[in-house]
Design a protein around this motif. Sequence first.
Motif, PDB file in Angstrom:
ATOM      1  N   UNK A  29      -8.245   3.256  -7.183  1.00  0.00           N
ATOM      2  CA  UNK A  29      -6.831   2.882  -7.077  1.00  0.00           C
ATOM      3  C   UNK A  29      -6.020   3.942  -6.350  1.00  0.00           C
ATOM      4  N   UNK A  30      -6.511   5.168  -6.335  1.00  0.00           N
ATOM      5  CA  UNK A  30      -5.843   6.240  -5.600  1.00  0.00           C
ATOM      6  C   UNK A  30      -5.765   5.884  -4.121  1.00  0.00           C
ATOM      7  N   UNK A  31      -6.753   5.178  -3.613  1.00  0.00           N
ATOM      8  CA  UNK A  31      -6.742   4.747  -2.211  1.00  0.00           C
ATOM      9  C   UNK A  31      -5.886   3.501  -2.004  1.00  0.00           C
ATOM     10  N   UNK A  32      -5.754   2.680  -3.040  1.00  0.00           N
ATOM     11  CA  UNK A  32      -4.985   1.448  -2.906  1.00  0.00           C
ATOM     12  C   UNK A  32      -3.478   1.660  -3.073  1.00  0.00           C
ATOM     13  N   UNK A  33      -3.080   2.713  -3.774  1.00  0.00           N
ATOM     14  CA  UNK A  33      -1.655   2.967  -4.008  1.00  0.00           C
ATOM     15  C   UNK A  33      -0.878   3.106  -2.703  1.00  0.00           C
ATOM     16  N   UNK A  34      -1.337   3.888  -1.709  1.00  0.00           N
ATOM     17  CA  UNK A  34      -0.580   3.964  -0.456  1.00  0.00           C
ATOM     18  C   UNK A  34      -0.473   2.623   0.270  1.00  0.00           C
ATOM     19  N   UNK A  35      -1.508   1.800   0.161  1.00  0.00           N
ATOM     20  CA  UNK A  35      -1.465   0.495   0.820  1.00  0.00           C
ATOM     21  C   UNK A  35      -0.435  -0.404   0.144  1.00  0.00           C
ATOM     22  N   UNK A  36      -0.442  -0.421  -1.187  1.00  0.00           N
ATOM     23  CA  UNK A  36       0.525  -1.235  -1.930  1.00  0.00           C
ATOM     24  C   UNK A  36       1.947  -0.738  -1.681  1.00  0.00           C
ATOM     25  N   UNK A  37       2.133   0.586  -1.663  1.00  0.00           N
ATOM     26  CA  UNK A  37       3.461   1.149  -1.409  1.00  0.00           C
ATOM     27  C   UNK A  37       3.933   0.807  -0.004  1.00  0.00           C
ATOM     28  N   UNK A  38       3.025   0.832   0.965  1.00  0.00           N
ATOM     29  CA  UNK A  38       3.401   0.488   2.344  1.00  0.00           C
ATOM     30  C   UNK A  38       3.824  -0.970   2.440  1.00  0.00           C
ATOM     31  N   UNK A  39       3.094  -1.850   1.789  1.00  0.00           N
ATOM     32  CA  UNK A  39       3.447  -3.279   1.814  1.00  0.00           C
ATOM     33  C   UNK A  39       4.787  -3.498   1.127  1.00  0.00           C
ATOM     34  N   UNK A  40       5.009  -2.829  -0.004  1.00  0.00           N
ATOM     35  CA  UNK A  40       6.279  -2.989  -0.722  1.00  0.00           C
ATOM     36  C   UNK A  40       7.455  -2.486   0.108  1.00  0.00           C
ATOM     37  N   UNK A  41       7.313  -1.318   0.725  1.00  0.00           N
ATOM     38  CA  UNK A  41       8.417  -0.780   1.523  1.00  0.00           C
ATOM     39  C   UNK A  41       8.617  -1.567   2.819  1.00  0.00           C
TER      40      UNK A  41
END
Length: 116
Positions: free
Chosen positions: A11-23
């Motif tokens: 999930x450490x790798x998925x957090x930046x992807x999710x944050x990028x999609x949200x922003x």
Amino acid sequence: MIFIWSGFGFLTLLVPIVAFIALSTFQTAVSAVGVLLPFQALVVAWSLVCMTMTWFVGRYFNTKPPRRYQDESTGEITEVKAKHSLFFIKMEYWSVFWLVVTALLLFAQLSAQSPV
């Protein structure tokens, strides 16, 4: 590339992807109203979101109490604690990496704006 994780460390790798999609979704919604946000502000916000999400998700998973098992023949009690890490570093400590990234981005942004 090889990624080494244990538990929910991926999930450490998925957090930046999710944050990028949200922003990105937030930027699209705000720009539809007519407000334009500077790119540097979005990058710093992305880094701050990654930092906080990584910290809280890592703390949630790594502070659960250990499970206890008892061997029926010997009566020995064994505790098993789950580890959630990426490259042998606990998830919540990756937030320090995002803190450094945020500091570097802010420094780069401020140094680019100041005249030499």
